[in-house]
Motif scaffolding. Structure first.
Motif, PDB file in Angstrom:
ATOM      1  N   CYS A  57      66.487  19.389 -55.621  1.00 14.69           N
ATOM      2  CA  CYS A  57      65.103  19.381 -55.136  1.00 14.69           C
ATOM      3  C   CYS A  57      65.031  19.169 -53.628  1.00 14.69           C
ATOM      4  CB  CYS A  57      64.303  18.289 -55.840  1.00 14.69           C
ATOM      5  SG  CYS A  57      64.089  18.550 -57.616  1.00 14.69           S
ATOM      6  N   GLY A  58      66.161  19.306 -52.952  1.00 17.11           N
ATOM      7  CA  GLY A  58      66.169  19.288 -51.498  1.00 17.11           C
ATOM      8  C   GLY A  58      66.408  17.946 -50.846  1.00 17.11           C
ATOM      9  N   LEU A  59      66.632  16.895 -51.637  1.00 21.62           N
ATOM     10  CA  LEU A  59      66.892  15.581 -51.063  1.00 21.62           C
ATOM     11  C   LEU A  59      68.398  15.338 -50.956  1.00 21.62           C
ATOM     12  CD1 LEU A  59      64.232  13.418 -52.961  1.00 21.62           C
ATOM     13  CD2 LEU A  59      63.996  14.619 -50.777  1.00 21.62           C
ATOM     14  N   ALA A  60      68.782  14.404 -50.093  1.00 19.52           N
ATOM     15  CA  ALA A  60      70.205  14.128 -49.893  1.00 19.52           C
ATOM     16  C   ALA A  60      70.823  13.457 -51.103  1.00 19.52           C
ATOM     17  CB  ALA A  60      70.385  13.252 -48.651  1.00 19.52           C
ATOM     18  N   ILE A 177      54.861  13.993 -47.674  1.00 22.31           N
ATOM     19  CA  ILE A 177      55.866  14.578 -48.570  1.00 22.31           C
ATOM     20  C   ILE A 177      57.248  14.337 -47.967  1.00 22.31           C
ATOM     21  CG2 ILE A 177      56.499  16.628 -49.887  1.00 22.31           C
ATOM     22  CD1 ILE A 177      53.552  15.792 -50.184  1.00 22.31           C
ATOM     23  N   PRO A 178      58.204  13.798 -48.729  1.00 24.15           N
ATOM     24  CA  PRO A 178      59.531  13.556 -48.171  1.00 24.15           C
ATOM     25  C   PRO A 178      60.136  14.816 -47.558  1.00 24.15           C
ATOM     26  CG  PRO A 178      59.323  12.466 -50.287  1.00 24.15           C
ATOM     27  CD  PRO A 178      58.093  13.310 -50.120  1.00 24.15           C
ATOM     28  N   GLU A 179      60.777  14.631 -46.445  1.00 26.09           N
ATOM     29  CA  GLU A 179      61.392  15.748 -45.736  1.00 26.09           C
ATOM     30  C   GLU A 179      62.389  16.470 -46.639  1.00 26.09           C
ATOM     31  OE1 GLU A 179      63.957  16.566 -41.612  1.00 26.09           O
ATOM     32  OE2 GLU A 179      63.161  14.562 -42.073  1.00 26.09           O
ATOM     33  N   GLY A 180      62.255  17.792 -46.697  1.00 25.68           N
ATOM     34  CA  GLY A 180      63.189  18.618 -47.453  1.00 25.68           C
ATOM     35  C   GLY A 180      62.816  18.837 -48.901  1.00 25.68           C
ATOM     36  N   LEU A 181      61.820  18.120 -49.420  1.00 28.80           N
ATOM     37  CA  LEU A 181      61.494  18.244 -50.847  1.00 28.80           C
ATOM     38  C   LEU A 181      61.046  19.664 -51.178  1.00 28.80           C
ATOM     39  CD1 LEU A 181      61.359  16.427 -53.412  1.00 28.80           C
ATOM     40  CD2 LEU A 181      58.879  16.318 -53.013  1.00 28.80           C
ATOM     41  N   ASP A 182      61.642  20.226 -52.214  1.00 32.63           N
ATOM     42  CA  ASP A 182      61.426  21.628 -52.587  1.00 32.63           C
ATOM     43  C   ASP A 182      61.556  21.729 -54.103  1.00 32.63           C
ATOM     44  OD1 ASP A 182      61.611  24.349 -53.136  1.00 32.63           O
ATOM     45  OD2 ASP A 182      62.878  24.795 -51.399  1.00 32.63           O
ATOM     46  N   ARG A 301      54.605  22.352 -49.154  1.00 28.32           N
ATOM     47  CA  ARG A 301      56.026  22.392 -49.480  1.00 28.32           C
ATOM     48  C   ARG A 301      56.279  23.346 -50.640  1.00 28.32           C
ATOM     49  NH1 ARG A 301      58.683  18.072 -47.172  1.00 28.32           N
ATOM     50  NH2 ARG A 301      57.506  17.512 -45.295  1.00 28.32           N
ATOM     51  N   PRO A 302      57.398  24.055 -50.634  1.00 32.82           N
ATOM     52  CA  PRO A 302      57.678  25.049 -51.668  1.00 32.82           C
ATOM     53  C   PRO A 302      57.665  24.451 -53.073  1.00 32.82           C
ATOM     54  CG  PRO A 302      59.268  25.237 -49.874  1.00 32.82           C
ATOM     55  CD  PRO A 302      58.487  23.982 -49.630  1.00 32.82           C
ATOM     56  N   GLY A 303      56.778  24.963 -53.911  1.00 35.61           N
ATOM     57  CA  GLY A 303      56.737  24.558 -55.310  1.00 35.61           C
ATOM     58  C   GLY A 303      56.185  23.176 -55.574  1.00 35.61           C
ATOM     59  N   VAL A 304      55.701  22.480 -54.534  1.00 31.23           N
ATOM     60  CA  VAL A 304      55.276  21.083 -54.679  1.00 31.23           C
ATOM     61  C   VAL A 304      53.753  20.995 -54.690  1.00 31.23           C
ATOM     62  CG1 VAL A 304      55.361  18.750 -53.716  1.00 31.23           C
ATOM     63  CG2 VAL A 304      57.359  20.257 -53.520  1.00 31.23           C
ATOM     64  N   GLY A 305      53.215  20.410 -55.748  1.00 31.65           N
ATOM     65  CA  GLY A 305      51.794  20.115 -55.815  1.00 31.65           C
ATOM     66  C   GLY A 305      51.593  18.619 -55.967  1.00 31.65           C
ATOM     67  N   ALA A 306      50.330  18.198 -55.950  1.00 28.14           N
ATOM     68  CA  ALA A 306      50.006  16.778 -56.101  1.00 28.14           C
ATOM     69  C   ALA A 306      49.003  16.605 -57.228  1.00 28.14           C
ATOM     70  CB  ALA A 306      49.446  16.216 -54.793  1.00 28.14           C
TER      71      ALA A 306
END
Length: 346
Positions: A57-60, A177-182, A301-306
């Motif tokens: 999901c794009g996180l480290a 939104i956390p950086e990189g979250l996808d 962010r790609p694919g991210v909703g709230a």
């Protein structure tokens, strides 16, 4: 006569508007916090359980659970804000601003933004804005809460009443939104449920079905884990009935964990709009939970909703959708009413 070196805690008359309190004892969090958190609650959201899932999901890596970070930040404030509190009354304007990673060191500070003495002259309400920061000085969490605190010197005159004007909800545009979250390659099978943002309708009520009975040892272990020193959670002599009140955050985490059944893809809490601990919880209570969908929003962010959710914890007598009586008072079986934003794949 020697000066006492012990700390009796702060009382209502000790606070003043604009006062900034730097709370003691920074806390370095490790993967041990995650293991204990997941041992205490049936927490199993995939993003907080698996490095591999978080990386997809794009996180480290997998961050520390958002509510575990909240409890650490909250716990630092207790000796200075709520050690002598009668009740923790509410929350507002809370935002998670950066993920907390194993190895981060958290500390807390609070600014007094409101004061109101109660008519009985024995207690007053203290409003504080608390900030949790990491070892780099970055704010990871920011929220307002208000507590009813005992007055020690009943002859002290009441301060000027200041009640802050607080937003009813965090605006979607202000969610961080956390950086990189996808979520564009989100694995619904591994997450545990197929439901995405578009499958939820505003006004929908979700009964989370499951229940967990609170044990005395577990809720006290959890409260010690967060270094929350509030007397009512540990000292049975604080109440005439000898009961220890369960830390409200324990109820929050239990209800959030139970919400996995029906909201497995509400992965990250990013805002706390409002909250009330409607009735006290004691050992032996079986906690159940239901949620109501209040709103949904898009993000950039790609694919991210709230998704904005009302999370309600009840005792075993509660039924999904039942909250208040005709006069607007919480029903006696309602333990928690929490309004929050979470991130979910679209």
């Amino acid at each position: 006569m020697p000066v006492s070196k012990t700390n009796p805690g702060w009382f209502f008359e000790d606070y003043s508007i604009g006062q900034v309190i730097e709370h003691a004892v920074p806390r370095t969090v490790t993967s041990g916090e995650r293991a204990l958190y997941h041992a205490l609650y049936p927490a199993r959201h995939a993003l907080y359980s698996s490095d591999a899932f978080a990386q997809s999901c794009g996180l480290a890596a997998s961050p520390i659970d958002d509510l575990a970070a909240f409890h650490v930040v909250f716990g630092k404030t207790v000796p200075d804000v709520s050690l002598n509190a009668r009740a923790n009354l509410g929350y507002a304007e809370g935002r998670w601003l950066k993920p907390v990673w194993p190895g981060d060191t958290l500390r807390s500070s609070s600014e007094v933004i409101g004061l109101k003495q109660n008519s009985n002259g024995k207690t007053g309400v203290v409003y504080v804005r608390t900030r949790g920061t990491n070892q780099h000085g970055e704010t990871v969490l920011d929220y307002v809460r208000w507590v009813m605190v005992k007055k020690n010197d009943l002859d002290r005159p009441a301060p000027e009443t200041v009640v802050p004007d607080l937003a009813t909800a965090v605006e979607p545009a202000d969610l961080v939104i956390p950086e990189g979250l996808d979520f564009s390659s989100y694995d619904f099978t591994l997450a545990g449920e197929p439901h995405r943002l578009g499958d939820y309708q505003i006004g929908e009520v979700i009964d989370h079905v499951d229940g967990v009975t609170v044990e005395e040892a577990e809720h006290m272990m959890a409260t010690r884990l967060w270094q929350n020193t509030s007397k009512v959670h540990f000292d049975g002599t604080q109440r005439e009935d000898g009961k220890r009140i369960v830390y409200g955050g324990h109820v929050i985490s239990m209800a959030r964990a139970l919400s996995f059944n029906g909201l497995a893809n509400a992965q990250m809490i990013v805002a706390l709009n409002a909250g009330a601990h409607a009735n006290p919880t004691f050992s032996g209570t079986t906690i159940r939970a239901w949620s109501e969908v209040l709103d949904t929003a898009e993000t950039d962010r790609p694919g991210v909703g709230a998704i904005r959710l009302r999370l309600v914890a009840t005792s075993e007598a509660g039924r999904a959708g039942e909250l208040k009586d005709e006069s607007g008072k919480y029903l006696p079986h309602v333990l928690l009413d929490l309004d929050y934003w979470a991130l979910m794949p679209v």
